[in-house]
Design a protein around this motif. Structure first.
Motif, PDB file in Angstrom:
ATOM      1  N   ILE A 266       0.716  -1.340  -0.099  1.00 20.37           N
ATOM      2  CA  ILE A 266      -0.020  -0.133  -0.010  1.00 20.37           C
ATOM      3  C   ILE A 266       1.009   1.206   0.067  1.00 20.37           C
ATOM      4  O   ILE A 266       0.331   2.232  -0.315  1.00 20.37           O
ATOM      5  N   GLY A 267       2.127   1.097   0.435  1.00 18.58           N
ATOM      6  CA  GLY A 267       2.936   2.243   0.281  1.00 18.58           C
ATOM      7  C   GLY A 267       3.113   3.020  -1.112  1.00 18.58           C
ATOM      8  O   GLY A 267       3.041   4.183  -1.148  1.00 18.58           O
ATOM      9  N   ILE A 268       3.456   1.943  -2.017  1.00 20.36           N
ATOM     10  CA  ILE A 268       3.654   2.548  -3.400  1.00 20.36           C
ATOM     11  C   ILE A 268       2.153   3.030  -3.765  1.00 20.36           C
ATOM     12  O   ILE A 268       2.043   3.877  -4.865  1.00 20.36           O
ATOM     13  N   ALA A 269       1.029   2.548  -3.547  1.00 22.44           N
ATOM     14  CA  ALA A 269      -0.197   2.778  -3.999  1.00 22.44           C
ATOM     15  C   ALA A 269      -0.942   4.208  -3.263  1.00 22.44           C
ATOM     16  O   ALA A 269      -1.983   4.613  -3.449  1.00 22.44           O
ATOM     17  N   LYS A 270      -0.183   4.578  -2.320  1.00 18.95           N
ATOM     18  CA  LYS A 270      -0.827   5.560  -1.463  1.00 18.95           C
ATOM     19  C   LYS A 270      -1.411   6.715  -2.349  1.00 18.95           C
ATOM     20  O   LYS A 270      -2.262   7.393  -1.859  1.00 18.95           O
ATOM     21  N   GLY A 271      -0.521   7.217  -3.131  1.00 23.98           N
ATOM     22  CA  GLY A 271      -0.942   8.400  -4.086  1.00 23.98           C
ATOM     23  C   GLY A 271      -2.261   7.920  -4.720  1.00 23.98           C
ATOM     24  O   GLY A 271      -3.203   9.029  -4.719  1.00 23.98           O
ATOM     25  N   ARG A 272      -2.480   7.105  -5.156  1.00 24.26           N
ATOM     26  CA  ARG A 272      -3.547   6.582  -6.056  1.00 24.26           C
ATOM     27  C   ARG A 272      -4.758   6.385  -5.088  1.00 24.26           C
ATOM     28  O   ARG A 272      -5.599   6.747  -5.591  1.00 24.26           O
ATOM     29  N   LEU A 273      -4.498   5.923  -4.078  1.00 26.74           N
ATOM     30  CA  LEU A 273      -5.641   5.588  -3.218  1.00 26.74           C
ATOM     31  C   LEU A 273      -6.143   7.004  -2.673  1.00 26.74           C
ATOM     32  O   LEU A 273      -7.382   7.177  -2.407  1.00 26.74           O
ATOM     33  N   GLU A 274      -5.342   8.133  -2.611  1.00 21.79           N
ATOM     34  CA  GLU A 274      -5.761   9.206  -2.142  1.00 21.79           C
ATOM     35  C   GLU A 274      -6.768   9.953  -3.232  1.00 21.79           C
ATOM     36  O   GLU A 274      -7.704  10.672  -2.866  1.00 21.79           O
ATOM     37  N   ILE A 275      -6.322   9.697  -4.497  1.00 27.25           N
ATOM     38  CA  ILE A 275      -7.049  10.303  -5.772  1.00 27.25           C
ATOM     39  C   ILE A 275      -8.134   9.653  -5.930  1.00 27.25           C
ATOM     40  O   ILE A 275      -9.170  10.086  -6.049  1.00 27.25           O
TER      41      ILE A 275
ATOM     42  N   TYR B 228       8.892   0.826   9.781  1.00 25.42           N
ATOM     43  CA  TYR B 228       7.528   0.667   9.104  1.00 25.42           C
ATOM     44  C   TYR B 228       7.315   2.069   8.713  1.00 25.42           C
ATOM     45  O   TYR B 228       6.626   2.584   7.812  1.00 25.42           O
ATOM     46  N   ALA B 229       7.956   3.195   9.424  1.00 25.87           N
ATOM     47  CA  ALA B 229       7.789   4.678   9.032  1.00 25.87           C
ATOM     48  C   ALA B 229       8.455   4.721   7.556  1.00 25.87           C
ATOM     49  O   ALA B 229       7.906   5.290   6.608  1.00 25.87           O
ATOM     50  N   LEU B 230       9.666   3.968   7.506  1.00 23.54           N
ATOM     51  CA  LEU B 230      10.206   4.168   6.082  1.00 23.54           C
ATOM     52  C   LEU B 230       9.450   3.252   5.221  1.00 23.54           C
ATOM     53  O   LEU B 230       9.500   3.693   3.889  1.00 23.54           O
ATOM     54  N   SER B 231       9.133   2.034   5.238  1.00 25.51           N
ATOM     55  CA  SER B 231       8.405   1.203   4.347  1.00 25.51           C
ATOM     56  C   SER B 231       7.071   2.004   3.812  1.00 25.51           C
ATOM     57  O   SER B 231       6.973   1.729   2.811  1.00 25.51           O
ATOM     58  N   PHE B 232       6.432   2.735   4.568  1.00 24.63           N
ATOM     59  CA  PHE B 232       5.097   3.080   4.049  1.00 24.63           C
ATOM     60  C   PHE B 232       5.197   4.729   3.749  1.00 24.63           C
ATOM     61  O   PHE B 232       4.451   4.837   2.740  1.00 24.63           O
TER      62      PHE B 232
END
Length: 421
Positions: A18-27, A242-246
């Motif tokens: 979900i870290g890499i998908a964060k921006g798309r989930l926001e949009i 996990y701060a770094l991972s996400f």
């Protein structure tokens, strides 16, 4: 070991993609940074609450059956993340994923104590934790590429990512069921004499450590000061991990006009250094004093690395994150040798799960604080100072660590190794 490493690669990939998908989930779904941080962290809340029961069950039914069950359930739920539609469905699926995957890491940490004598245990733990590094090395570019499948079959790219990265765990579970022996005496690649000798040597070490520490029951684990030290250190380290991972992908996104794939490639760099740390450093932790010094040194390294990430520009900041990541998994496999030096049997199974249970609240706290501080300040870097502070506390605690029995000189360790051979 290769089978366990591959299993953990898939596990870590499915919990952090979900870290890499964060921006798309926001949009696409309108999920804010705070809500994202809560959802990222809720996985660890249910994971942590389910760990001790899971490890005690595995002690009774065996690693082969229980790890297979874990992999099938987490694979199906991870793939079902593609059906998330809003913040609440995001929260629920993350919580279910935590329950499904609970027990994998502490279960394998316990499983390895049944296969490796103490002198080799940190090295084995380090090899297993290569899975985390490989997952992040592979996962970030892979996730970035899968996001580019936007619109294919009427699905968003992040939906394809969850589906394609989740289902393979179910197929790997079949291989685990067929190939993973519960203990040395059930392994086809060892003769019965070799397996019996190994089990006898491990049992003797466990009895020695348990007798010296005086902790023989699960109820005594949370009264053991050394176990509590391990818990505190692990909690601080997991907040950093996990701060770094996400949030590393979104931090790197502030470095310039980068595509999703380019962000994925840059995100992978610190995890290459994490792999180097987990491979090269733990093998030197073959006595209690060496283990303690390495834990302290690497915790200080995490503080320095995140400080550089918070105050520096893209190049030096990324170098700082590389230093922090190197220290994460140089330290973690060593830290888990401390409970194994003091506990045995079901107490060890429950004790390792207890350490991981409390430590993984850092997996909830780290992403939550990072998301909250980003929304409060508008800066994606603000939460890094919280990570620096808690890592400094962990570094301080590490100076008081010791093994279960009196530490031995190098010559004594060599003599034990020779007699074991």
């Amino acid at each position: 070991m290769p089978l366990l490493i591959i299993s953990y690669i898939m596990s870590f990939l499915d919990r952090t993609n979900i870290g890499i998908a964060k921006g798309r989930l926001e949009i696409d779904l309108g999920i804010s940074a705070t809500a994202y941080g809560i959802g990222a962290g809720l996985f660890f809340l249910t994971y942590a609450l389910s760990e001790i029961p899971s490890n005690l069950i595995m002690h009774r039914v065996g690693a082969r059956f229980w790890i297979t069950r874990i992999m099938v359930s987490w694979g199906l739920i991870s793939a079902a993340m593609m059906f998330v539609t809003n913040e609440w469905s995001f929260y629920i699926m993350r919580m279910l994923l935590g329950v499904a995957e609970a027990g994998l890491f502490p279960g394998i940490m316990y499983f390895l104590t049944q296969w490796f004598v103490r002198k080799e245990r940190a090295k084995a733990n380090g090899l297993f934790l290569l899975g985390v590094s490989f997952a992040n090395i592979i996962g970030a570019p892979l996730g970035g590429a899968l996001l580019n499948m936007e619109g294919i079959g009427g699905l968003h790219g992040w939906q394809w990512m969850f589906l394609i990265e989740g289902l393979p765990a179910c197929f790997l579970a079949i291989i685990v069921w067929k190939m993973l022996p519960d203990r040395p005496t059930k392994a086809k690649f060892l003769s019965y004499e070799e397996a019996a000798d190994l089990e006898a040597r491990i049992a003797a070490e466990d009895a020695e450590g348990s007798a010296a520490s005086g902790t023989h029951k699960l109820s005594g684990v949370w009264k053991d000061k050394q176990i509590l030290l391990v818990v505190g250190i692990y909690l601080s380290e997991q907040i950093a991990v996990y701060a770094l991972s996400f949030f590393l992908p979104s931090i790197i996104g502030t470095y310039g006009d980068l595509s999703s794939f380019e962000i994925g490639l840059l995100t992978a760099i610190p995890w290459i250094f994490a792999a180097l740390g987990s491979y090269f450093v733990p093998r030197f932790a073959n006595t209690g004093s060496k283990a303690q010094k390495l834990v302290s040194t690497t915790m200080i390294g995490i503080c320095v690395g995140f400080t550089l990430g918070a105050i520096s520009g893209p190049v030096v900041g990324l170098i700082g994150f590389c230093l922090g990541a190197f220290c994460f998994f140089a330290m973690q496999p060593i830290l888990f040798t401390f409970p194994a030096s003091r506990l045995s049997g079901s107490t060890l199974a429950g004790g390792i799960a207890f350490v991981n249970t409390i430590g993984l609240f850092g997996g909830f706290l780290g992403p939550y604080v990072m998301g909250y501080m980003q929304d409060a300040t508008g800066s994606k870097l603000a939460g890094l100072w919280f990570v620096v502070a808690v890592s400094a506390v962990g570094a301080f605690l590490s100076f008081f660590l010791k093994y279960g029995e009196l530490d031995k000189e190098a010559s004594d360790s060599d003599a034990v190794a020779v007699s074991a051979r």
